[in-house]
Enzyme design. Structure first.
Site, PDB file in Angstrom:
ATOM      1  N   HIS A 115       0.849  -1.208   0.000  1.00  0.00           N
ATOM      2  CA  HIS A 115       0.000   0.000   0.000  1.00  0.00           C
ATOM      3  C   HIS A 115       0.885   1.260   0.000  1.00  0.00           C
ATOM      4  CE1 HIS A 115      -3.543   2.434   1.708  1.00  0.00           C
ATOM      5  NE2 HIS A 115      -2.500   3.219   1.969  1.00  0.00           N
ATOM      6  N   HIS A 150       1.883   4.379  -2.984  1.00  0.00           N
ATOM      7  CA  HIS A 150       1.918   5.843  -2.835  1.00  0.00           C
ATOM      8  C   HIS A 150       3.145   6.425  -3.534  1.00  0.00           C
ATOM      9  CE1 HIS A 150      -1.415   6.895  -0.206  1.00  0.00           C
ATOM     10  NE2 HIS A 150      -1.097   5.945   0.667  1.00  0.00           N
TER      11      HIS A 150
HETATM   12  O1  GNR Z   1      -3.620   3.432   8.571  1.00  0.00           O
HETATM   13  C1  GNR Z   1      -3.669   2.745   7.557  1.00  0.00           C
HETATM   14  N1  GNR Z   1      -4.285   1.535   7.601  1.00  0.00           N
HETATM   15  C2  GNR Z   1      -4.177   0.584   6.586  1.00  0.00           C
HETATM   16  C3  GNR Z   1      -5.040  -0.485   6.621  1.00  0.00           C
HETATM   17  C4  GNR Z   1      -4.965  -1.459   5.655  1.00  0.00           C
HETATM   18  C5  GNR Z   1      -4.028  -1.380   4.661  1.00  0.00           C
HETATM   19  C6  GNR Z   1      -3.182  -0.302   4.604  1.00  0.00           C
HETATM   20  C7  GNR Z   1      -3.255   0.670   5.558  1.00  0.00           C
HETATM   21  S1  GNR Z   1      -2.156   2.008   5.501  1.00  0.00           S
HETATM   22  C8  GNR Z   1      -3.100   3.239   6.291  1.00  0.00           C
HETATM   23  C9  GNR Z   1      -2.303   4.506   6.447  1.00  0.00           C
HETATM   24  C10 GNR Z   1      -1.995   5.075   5.090  1.00  0.00           C
HETATM   25  O2  GNR Z   1      -2.771   5.699   4.420  1.00  0.00           O
HETATM   26  N2  GNR Z   1      -0.823   4.814   4.590  1.00  0.00           N
HETATM   27  O3  GNR Z   1      -0.507   5.220   3.350  1.00  0.00           O
HETATM   28 NI    NI Z   2      -2.370   5.281   2.266  1.00  0.00          NI
END
Ligand code: GNR
Ligand code: NI
Length: 174
Positions: free
Chosen positions: A141, A145
């Site tokens: 994830h 970004h």
């Molecule tokens: O806080 C966050 N929780 C989350 C839950 C499931 C998969 C990924 C995340 S990352 C996220 C914080 C965030 O936006 N990171 O870029």
């Molecule tokens: Ni995120």
């Protein structure tokens, strides 16, 4: 200690492709410390530098899974600089993801269940490790970004549009 403002969709800065860090120095470590302050305050389990407007390949993660005897979260801060995915498992996992840049919205995202990744830590030391579970999901994830990709970009157009409509409504409601 500094809590930085987190950019939210549809801020075009979130679509920036981040560039590699060339020196892991005290300036970078000070910025990373601010990233942790920001992530813990949000609260979130991960944060990529671009979410606070800095287009560098830096991300922080703390799954905050462990608790002490009194039930307080035990911090396990992890820093990933210039991360690369070297291998992905065939096996996939589904996780109901959220994102600090897409507030209060959640959706199931399918990703490889495990990844082998290489990165630098805050001391500039190199790591090459196999990661799985929520750590693997969160790293992917955050690495999205760095490419300007949000979890909503993994959804069908219908699901994404529904989610973005909900967010617009929520914002109008204040
Ligand atoms: O806080 C966050 N929780 C989350 C839950 C499931 C998969 C990924 C995340 S990352 C996220 C914080 C965030 O936006 N990171 O870029
Ligand atoms: Ni995120």
């Amino acid at each position: 200690m500094a809590i930085l403002p987190i950019l939210e969709i549809p801020d075009p800065v979130l679509k920036t492709v981040s560039t590699p860090v060339d020196a892991v120095d005290d300036d970078l470590r000070a910025f990373i410390s601010d990233m942790f302050d920001t992530m813990y305050a949000a609260p979130g389990i991960g944060l990529a530098a671009i979410q606070v407007g800095v287009p560098k390949q830096v991300l922080v993660i703390d799954l905050q899974e462990d608790e002490d005897e009194e039930g307080n979260a035990v911090r396990c801060p992890r820093v990933f600089i210039n991360p690369e995915i070297l291998e992905e498992s065939e096996e996939e996992s589904v996780y109901n993801e959220g994102c600090l840049s897409v507030p209060e919205q959640y959706a199931d995202v399918v990703r490889p269940a495990a990844v082998r990744a290489r990165w630098l830590d805050e001391k500039g030391e190199s790591h090459d490790e196999q990661l799985e579970g929520l750590l693997a999901t969160c790293l992917q994830h955050e690495m999205d970004h760095l490419e300007g990709i949000l979890f909503v970009d993994h959804l069908s157009r219908l699901k994404r549009d529904m989610l973005l409509k909900k967010l617009t409504k929520l914002r109008r409601a204040g």
